[in-house]
Design an enzyme around this catalytic site. Structure first.
Site, PDB file in Angstrom:
ATOM      1  N   HIS A   1      27.682  30.067   1.579  1.00  0.00           N
ATOM      2  CA  HIS A   1      26.664  30.975   2.104  1.00  0.00           C
ATOM      3  C   HIS A   1      26.710  32.355   1.475  1.00  0.00           C
ATOM      4  CE1 HIS A   1      30.215  32.286   4.288  1.00  0.00           C
ATOM      5  NE2 HIS A   1      29.591  33.425   4.472  1.00  0.00           N
TER       6      HIS A   1
HETATM    7  C1  UD1 Z   1      26.955  37.307   7.208  1.00  0.00           C
HETATM    8  C2  UD1 Z   1      28.004  38.321   6.726  1.00  0.00           C
HETATM    9  C3  UD1 Z   1      29.034  37.583   5.877  1.00  0.00           C
HETATM   10  C4  UD1 Z   1      29.654  36.449   6.665  1.00  0.00           C
HETATM   11  C5  UD1 Z   1      28.547  35.536   7.201  1.00  0.00           C
HETATM   12  C6  UD1 Z   1      29.146  34.491   8.096  1.00  0.00           C
HETATM   13  C7  UD1 Z   1      27.336  40.626   6.221  1.00  0.00           C
HETATM   14  C8  UD1 Z   1      27.027  41.567   5.154  1.00  0.00           C
HETATM   15  N1  UD1 Z   1      27.393  39.329   5.850  1.00  0.00           N
HETATM   16  O1  UD1 Z   1      26.314  36.750   6.076  1.00  0.00           O
HETATM   17  O2  UD1 Z   1      30.069  38.492   5.506  1.00  0.00           O
HETATM   18  O3  UD1 Z   1      30.513  35.736   5.815  1.00  0.00           O
HETATM   19  O4  UD1 Z   1      27.608  36.296   7.965  1.00  0.00           O
HETATM   20  O5  UD1 Z   1      28.309  33.383   8.241  1.00  0.00           O
HETATM   21  O6  UD1 Z   1      27.526  41.023   7.343  1.00  0.00           O
HETATM   22  N2  UD1 Z   1      19.713  33.612   9.216  1.00  0.00           N
HETATM   23  C9  UD1 Z   1      19.087  32.732  10.076  1.00  0.00           C
HETATM   24  N3  UD1 Z   1      19.586  32.619  11.350  1.00  0.00           N
HETATM   25  C10 UD1 Z   1      20.642  33.331  11.805  1.00  0.00           C
HETATM   26  C11 UD1 Z   1      21.256  34.229  10.919  1.00  0.00           C
HETATM   27  C12 UD1 Z   1      20.781  34.351   9.635  1.00  0.00           C
HETATM   28  O7  UD1 Z   1      18.126  32.071   9.722  1.00  0.00           O
HETATM   29  O8  UD1 Z   1      21.041  33.164  12.980  1.00  0.00           O
HETATM   30  C13 UD1 Z   1      19.199  33.706   7.819  1.00  0.00           C
HETATM   31  C14 UD1 Z   1      18.164  34.812   7.629  1.00  0.00           C
HETATM   32  O9  UD1 Z   1      17.236  34.367   6.697  1.00  0.00           O
HETATM   33  C15 UD1 Z   1      18.974  35.939   7.010  1.00  0.00           C
HETATM   34  C16 UD1 Z   1      20.014  35.175   6.190  1.00  0.00           C
HETATM   35  O10 UD1 Z   1      20.297  34.002   6.953  1.00  0.00           O
HETATM   36  O11 UD1 Z   1      18.212  36.799   6.214  1.00  0.00           O
HETATM   37  C17 UD1 Z   1      21.289  35.944   5.958  1.00  0.00           C
HETATM   38  O12 UD1 Z   1      21.843  36.387   7.197  1.00  0.00           O
HETATM   39  P1  UD1 Z   1      22.772  37.686   7.272  1.00  0.00           P
HETATM   40  O13 UD1 Z   1      23.246  37.851   8.657  1.00  0.00           O
HETATM   41  O14 UD1 Z   1      22.126  38.856   6.630  1.00  0.00           O
HETATM   42  O15 UD1 Z   1      23.978  37.355   6.327  1.00  0.00           O
HETATM   43  P2  UD1 Z   1      24.884  36.057   6.215  1.00  0.00           P
HETATM   44  O16 UD1 Z   1      24.603  35.445   4.902  1.00  0.00           O
HETATM   45  O17 UD1 Z   1      24.789  35.237   7.434  1.00  0.00           O
HETATM   46  N1  UDP Z   2      32.162  26.811  10.937  1.00  0.00           N
HETATM   47  C1  UDP Z   2      31.672  26.076  12.026  1.00  0.00           C
HETATM   48  N2  UDP Z   2      30.595  25.253  11.827  1.00  0.00           N
HETATM   49  C2  UDP Z   2      30.016  25.099  10.606  1.00  0.00           C
HETATM   50  C3  UDP Z   2      30.530  25.824   9.512  1.00  0.00           C
HETATM   51  C4  UDP Z   2      31.596  26.688   9.713  1.00  0.00           C
HETATM   52  O1  UDP Z   2      32.190  26.188  13.141  1.00  0.00           O
HETATM   53  O2  UDP Z   2      29.051  24.332  10.505  1.00  0.00           O
HETATM   54  C5  UDP Z   2      33.261  27.761  11.165  1.00  0.00           C
HETATM   55  C6  UDP Z   2      34.523  27.557  10.330  1.00  0.00           C
HETATM   56  O3  UDP Z   2      35.402  26.693  10.998  1.00  0.00           O
HETATM   57  C7  UDP Z   2      35.067  28.967  10.196  1.00  0.00           C
HETATM   58  C8  UDP Z   2      33.847  29.848  10.290  1.00  0.00           C
HETATM   59  O4  UDP Z   2      32.794  29.045  10.792  1.00  0.00           O
HETATM   60  O5  UDP Z   2      35.925  29.290  11.296  1.00  0.00           O
HETATM   61  C9  UDP Z   2      33.512  30.400   8.934  1.00  0.00           C
HETATM   62  O6  UDP Z   2      32.281  31.039   8.981  1.00  0.00           O
HETATM   63  P1  UDP Z   2      31.491  31.430   7.673  1.00  0.00           P
HETATM   64  O7  UDP Z   2      31.885  30.543   6.561  1.00  0.00           O
HETATM   65  O8  UDP Z   2      30.063  31.486   8.071  1.00  0.00           O
HETATM   66  O9  UDP Z   2      31.956  32.931   7.420  1.00  0.00           O
HETATM   67  P2  UDP Z   2      33.151  33.613   6.613  1.00  0.00           P
HETATM   68  O10 UDP Z   2      34.431  33.104   7.150  1.00  0.00           O
HETATM   69  O11 UDP Z   2      32.965  33.321   5.159  1.00  0.00           O
HETATM   70  O12 UDP Z   2      32.953  35.075   6.863  1.00  0.00           O
END
Ligand code: UD1
Ligand code: UDP
Length: 381
Positions: A211
């Site tokens: 992601h």
């Molecule tokens: C965010 C965090 C990242 C973390 C990740 C965990 C920041 C800068 N990034 O990234 O460090 O590793 O969360 O998963 O804080 N979206 C949906 N539904 C949701 C949330 C997001 O559709 O519930 C989509 C939207 O199109 C959005 C995109 O995902 O624009 C990115 O979401 P965003 O929260 O900006 O960043 P993540 O990639 O989730």
């Molecule tokens: N995870 C989950 N369901 C999923 C994918 C990930 O519960 O379908 C959990 C995983 O076990 C881990 C956390 O989400 O604890 C990691 O989240 P993510 O990769 O979104 O964020 P990051 O750790 O890179 O910030």
């Protein structure tokens, strides 16, 4: 004490779950502020259900947006709550925008900030997470670091050793507290995605997640990864897809290409109990996630990380994680070794977990209690 926690995304909910439990178990008042950065049921609410967490006292509902807009909305909302509620300390976790917003706002209101998972450094400032970590660590007063290596990073940046506490990572608390619960469930409690796949009988599994902006917003990198996955057709690839990744893969016209492969199963993100089960049954984890690099070594599953650097170098030096970037040949070469060379796979599996014993949250709350009793918290503010 009144202990506030700001969180907003899936990993923060998972990694703060044991901290919330300890706050309540030890008789403190918990003030839980959800920024609303993650809002889909599969990215937020399901984790509150799986981990039996309290409903947040406040939800700021910031939703998605550019970094500036999203962080600004969070700051406004968090500031309002903190002025009203006056907690004794604010805890933030990791490196998301919630951490940046919470730490900045609280420090200007002279509310001490405790940073959970402090001191991680990728030394790659093109990553938004690295900026968030650096800024949060400037604003924090207590640093709860997962390993000695993270402590050293902070000392090198001039942070006083007296404020740094090596507690281990709360992700180990989460894994240990939930793995048995996850395995002992009745199958009827699995998500539809896992039920449909019949993971107990499907043969060997590679679990894939990705992601990160630098991976999934780049068509060339995504294409290289998909080309490697196309060739790995003797293993079931299960891919609970992050909403960001689904959107970018659809925009690049790559979603169907991957989804049409018979050995690839793209499913919605699953809850934590389902995900732990999936991990525990996996032969390989292929990921760009931070939390997953830690969970893989905790659960003895070999990890291949789709990045060229990591702020979790302990996993690599311990031998449980290999950085493969988005390099097709590196992905294939290392995946094949894990699949075909038992000695190689066993060596990766036996890598020692560097993230502690699963008591990080308990240690943290005791440290905060001590700081409060000796008035250190007030002095730090
Ligand atoms: C965010 C965090 C990242 C973390 C990740 C965990 C920041 C800068 N990034 O990234 O460090 O590793 O969360 O998963 O804080 N979206 C949906 N539904 C949701 C949330 C997001 O559709 O519930 C989509 C939207 O199109 C959005 C995109 O995902 O624009 C990115 O979401 P965003 O929260 O900006 O960043 P993540 O990639 O989730
Ligand atoms: N995870 C989950 N369901 C999923 C994918 C990930 O519960 O379908 C959990 C995983 O076990 C881990 C956390 O989400 O604890 C990691 O989240 P993510 O990769 O979104 O964020 P990051 O750790 O890179 O910030």
């Amino acid at each position: 004490m009144k202990i506030a926690i700001v969180l907003g995304t899936r990993p923060e909910i998972i990694k703060m779950a044991s901290v919330m439990d300890e706050v309540e178990k030890r008789g403190h008042e918990l003030l839980l502020i959800h920024t609303g950065q993650h809002y889909d049921k599969e990215m937020s609410e399901n984790f509150f259900i799986d981990l039996k967490l309290p409903t947040p006292n406040y939800n700021i509902h910031v939703g998605s947006g550019s970094h500036g807009a999203q962080t600004a909305k969070m700051m406004e909302g968090i500031e309002e709550v903190l002025i009203d509620e006056k907690p004794d300390i604010l805890l933030v976790q990791g490196d998301t925008n919630a951490v940046l917003a919470g730490a900045l706002v609280a420090s200007k209101l002279h509310i001490p900030v405790g940073h959970v998972e402090a001191g991680l450094r990728s030394y790659d400032e093109t990553m938004p997470e690295e900026i968030n970590r650096l800024a949060a660590d400037i604003c924090s007063k207590l640093y709860f670091v997962p390993t000695k290596e993270s402590a050293i990073n902070l000392v090198m940046e001039g942070i006083s050793r007296k404020r740094i506490f090596v507690t281990g990572n709360t992700v180990v608390d989460a894994c240990f507290r939930n793995l048995k619960i996850s395995k002992n469930r009745d199958k009827s409690e699995y998500s539809q995605g896992l039920l449909d796949l019949d993971i107990d009988n499907m043969g060997s599994i590679l679990t894939l997640t990705m992601h990160r902006a630098e991976t999934v917003d780049d068509k060339e990198r995504l294409t290289n990864i998909i080309e490697a996955l196309e060739e790995l057709d003797d293993i079931n690839i299960i891919f609970p897809i992050h909403p960001r990744t689904k959107k970018t893969m659809e925009n690049f016209g790559l979603f169907d290409r991957l989804n049409n492969l018979s050995h690839v199963h793209i499913i919605k993100p699953v809850g934590y109990l389902d995900f732990l089960l999936l991990l525990s049954k996996s032969t390989i984890i292929l990921t760009d996630s931070g939390g997953l690099q830690e969970e893989a070594i905790t659960l003895d599953v070999p990890a291949l990380t789709l990045r060229y650097n990591t702020e979790r170098p302990e996993t690599v030096s311990a031998g449980g994680n290999i950085l493969v970037g988005s390099d097709k040949e590196l992905i294939l070469e290392n995946a094949r070794k894990i699949l075909d060379d038992e000695e190689f796979a066993n060596k990766m599996k036996s890598a020692k977990n560097p993230y502690g014993m699963g008591n990080a949250a308990e240690l943290m709350i005791k440290i905060i209690e001590d700081a409060n009793e000796t008035d250190t918290l007030k002095v730090l503010a």
